[in-house]
Write a protein that holds these residues in place. Structure first.
Motif, PDB file in Angstrom:
ATOM      1  N   UNK A 174     -10.692  -0.660  -7.100  1.00 44.00           N
ATOM      2  CA  UNK A 174     -11.518   0.491  -6.810  1.00 44.00           C
ATOM      3  C   UNK A 174     -11.169   0.969  -5.399  1.00 44.00           C
ATOM      4  N   UNK A 175     -10.510   2.110  -5.327  1.00 42.53           N
ATOM      5  CA  UNK A 175     -10.161   2.706  -4.041  1.00 42.53           C
ATOM      6  C   UNK A 175     -11.291   3.648  -3.615  1.00 42.53           C
ATOM      7  N   UNK A 176     -11.694   3.518  -2.362  1.00 42.98           N
ATOM      8  CA  UNK A 176     -12.781   4.364  -1.864  1.00 42.98           C
ATOM      9  C   UNK A 176     -12.624   4.524  -0.347  1.00 42.98           C
ATOM     10  N   UNK A 177     -13.407   5.433   0.196  1.00 43.23           N
ATOM     11  CA  UNK A 177     -13.409   5.678   1.628  1.00 43.23           C
ATOM     12  C   UNK A 177     -14.672   5.091   2.254  1.00 43.23           C
ATOM     13  N   UNK A 178     -14.530   4.629   3.465  1.00 42.43           N
ATOM     14  CA  UNK A 178     -15.676   4.079   4.167  1.00 42.43           C
ATOM     15  C   UNK A 178     -15.685   4.569   5.615  1.00 42.43           C
ATOM     16  N   UNK A 179     -16.881   4.677   6.125  1.00 45.64           N
ATOM     17  CA  UNK A 179     -17.079   5.115   7.500  1.00 45.64           C
ATOM     18  C   UNK A 179     -17.181   3.886   8.391  1.00 45.64           C
ATOM     19  N   UNK A 180     -16.270   3.772   9.330  1.00 44.98           N
ATOM     20  CA  UNK A 180     -16.277   2.660  10.290  1.00 44.98           C
ATOM     21  C   UNK A 180     -16.909   3.151  11.581  1.00 44.98           C
ATOM     22  N   UNK A 181     -17.977   2.486  12.007  1.00 48.86           N
ATOM     23  CA  UNK A 181     -18.719   2.861  13.208  1.00 48.86           C
ATOM     24  C   UNK A 181     -18.637   1.714  14.206  1.00 48.86           C
ATOM     25  N   UNK A 182     -18.292   2.037  15.439  1.00 54.54           N
ATOM     26  CA  UNK A 182     -18.218   1.048  16.506  1.00 54.54           C
ATOM     27  C   UNK A 182     -19.085   1.501  17.673  1.00 54.54           C
ATOM     28  N   UNK A 183     -19.911   0.585  18.151  1.00 51.47           N
ATOM     29  CA  UNK A 183     -20.734   0.838  19.324  1.00 51.47           C
ATOM     30  C   UNK A 183     -20.186   0.013  20.485  1.00 51.47           C
ATOM     31  N   UNK A 184     -19.895   0.690  21.565  1.00 48.28           N
ATOM     32  CA  UNK A 184     -19.266   0.044  22.705  1.00 48.28           C
ATOM     33  C   UNK A 184     -19.865   0.580  23.997  1.00 48.28           C
ATOM     34  N   UNK A 185     -19.900  -0.258  25.019  1.00 47.29           N
ATOM     35  CA  UNK A 185     -20.416   0.131  26.328  1.00 47.29           C
ATOM     36  C   UNK A 185     -19.281   0.196  27.331  1.00 47.29           C
ATOM     37  N   UNK A 186     -19.073   1.376  27.903  1.00 39.26           N
ATOM     38  CA  UNK A 186     -18.103   1.536  28.981  1.00 39.26           C
ATOM     39  C   UNK A 186     -18.779   1.172  30.296  1.00 39.26           C
ATOM     40  N   UNK A 187     -18.139   0.315  31.067  1.00 34.49           N
ATOM     41  CA  UNK A 187     -18.711  -0.145  32.333  1.00 34.49           C
ATOM     42  C   UNK A 187     -17.723   0.108  33.468  1.00 34.49           C
ATOM     43  N   UNK A 188     -18.228   0.680  34.537  1.00 35.48           N
ATOM     44  CA  UNK A 188     -17.443   0.899  35.748  1.00 35.48           C
ATOM     45  C   UNK A 188     -18.343   0.634  36.938  1.00 35.48           C
ATOM     46  N   UNK A 189     -17.768   0.065  37.987  1.00 34.27           N
ATOM     47  CA  UNK A 189     -18.557  -0.195  39.188  1.00 34.27           C
ATOM     48  C   UNK A 189     -17.669  -0.089  40.417  1.00 34.27           C
ATOM     49  N   UNK A 190     -18.282   0.278  41.498  1.00 37.12           N
ATOM     50  CA  UNK A 190     -17.602   0.435  42.775  1.00 37.12           C
ATOM     51  C   UNK A 190     -18.470  -0.227  43.838  1.00 37.12           C
ATOM     52  N   UNK A 191     -17.847  -1.026  44.702  1.00 36.82           N
ATOM     53  CA  UNK A 191     -18.536  -1.666  45.813  1.00 36.82           C
ATOM     54  C   UNK A 191     -18.114  -0.964  47.094  1.00 36.82           C
TER      55      UNK A 191
END
Length: 328
Positions: free
Chosen positions: A202-219
């Motif tokens: 059975x061939x079908x399409x699926x929605x791939x969802x990724x949740x990610x946090x971008x982190x940047x910091x400066x001292x």
């Protein structure tokens, strides 16, 4: 020597983003007692302590040089549609509609927990199509890769260079020189790993969802041109939170305009058409750093005490400070 006893929480406004770093330069975060305890631990860990009671370090001067860490966190959601397949076991198929398929961001996947990374996949409705398995050609079984479909393979005894006794048979093959394949149990074929023996996919399409946090910091740089704590060490300690702004999208802080504007724009540039910003959080921390000059065993020494953990950093190794101790 003057000592500051007030805490930073009493002197700064945690929700006031307009306050500049210069407003906190005179705040004393590391007192003389805290500096003495930190130096005492440094000295005790650097010598063998030959006497039952070690000499107390004498604090001569403490120079407060707090640093500021700006951190931007952007919680993003990335979507893309991928084609996949699974064994078809006779499940009911939805009739495709003539209407165009929904757009990428029209599909409701629910609201995730903010700043918690993860991924999920959702099968798109009315996108299935049943086809013959490309791996086994619809037979449900494939030729065994170990024996090549014969069900047997050559025994080790037939390729051994050591001369064997004529009246003693090999226990593995009983003298035949061939052994039954254990992977296919001598059948020469195995169940297809793609269709699991069903013969159809059975061939079908699926929605791939990724949740990610971008982190940047400066001292921030130290206010004086003196050697300070390396950046890699500052990244491992915590500080006092001065400002925290949490919203769908944040705006540059007036007290830190250059850094915040640059990082906010950088995070926006990293998000393309397939990536949306769900939440942003920017934080400003004051990292307490104090340059401590002290006397110990007749020598003038110095170190840096930093972070709320009161860690100690010194470039100079403490050699032969007391009673002929050799510090490694």
């Amino acid at each position: 020597m003057e000592q500051g006893t007030s805490m930073v929480s009493d002197l700064c406004a945690p929700h006031d983003p307009t306050r500049a770093p210069q407003d906190y330069r005179n705040v004393v975060l590391i007192t003389e007692d805290a500096a003495r305890d930190a130096v005492r631990k440094l000295v005790s860990s650097s010598c063998c302590c030959c006497r039952p009671r070690a000499e107390e370090p004498v604090i001569e001067r403490i120079t407060q040089t707090p640093l500021f860490r700006y951190r931007l966190e952007t919680f993003t959601e990335t979507r893309h549609i991928e084609k996949t397949c699974k064994p078809y076991t006779g499940q009911r198929m939805e009739v495709p509609e003539r209407d165009p398929p929904p757009q990428l961001w029209d599909i409701d996947v629910g609201t995730p927990k903010m700043f918690h990374e993860g991924s999920k996949k959702f099968a798109l409705p009315r996108s299935g199509e049943v086809k013959m398995c490309h791996k086994c050609g619809g037979r449900g079984r494939c030729k065994c890769s170990r024996c090549g479909g014969s069900g047997q393979f050559r025994c080790r005894c037939s390729s051994c260079n050591r001369q064997k006794s004529r009246n003693k048979r090999c226990p593995a093959c009983s003298g035949s020189g061939r052994r039954r394949c254990s992977k296919c149990s001598g059948r020469g074929r195995r169940i297809c790993i793609s269709c699991k023996g069903e013969g159809r996919l059975l061939y079908y399409q699926q929605l791939a969802v990724n949740w990610k946090t971008l982190r940047s910091e400066v001292v921030s740089d130290p206010p004086e041109q003196e050697s300070s704590v390396p950046l890699i060490l500052l990244q491992k300690v915590t500080g006092e939170v001065l400002t925290m702004d949490d919203d769908a999208t944040v705006h540059p802080l007036a007290g830190f305009p250059d850094v915040s504007e640059r990082l906010i724009q950088d995070h926006r540039n990293k998000c393309g058409p397939s990536c949306h910003i769900l939440r942003q959080r920017q934080t400003v921390e004051m990292i307490p750093v104090a340059h401590v000059q002290y006397g110990y065993s007749g020598k003038n020494l110095s170190c840096h005490v930093y972070g709320t953990e009161r860690r100690v950093y010194t470039k100079r190794r403490l050699h032969n400070l007391t009673f002929g101790c050799s510090i490694m």
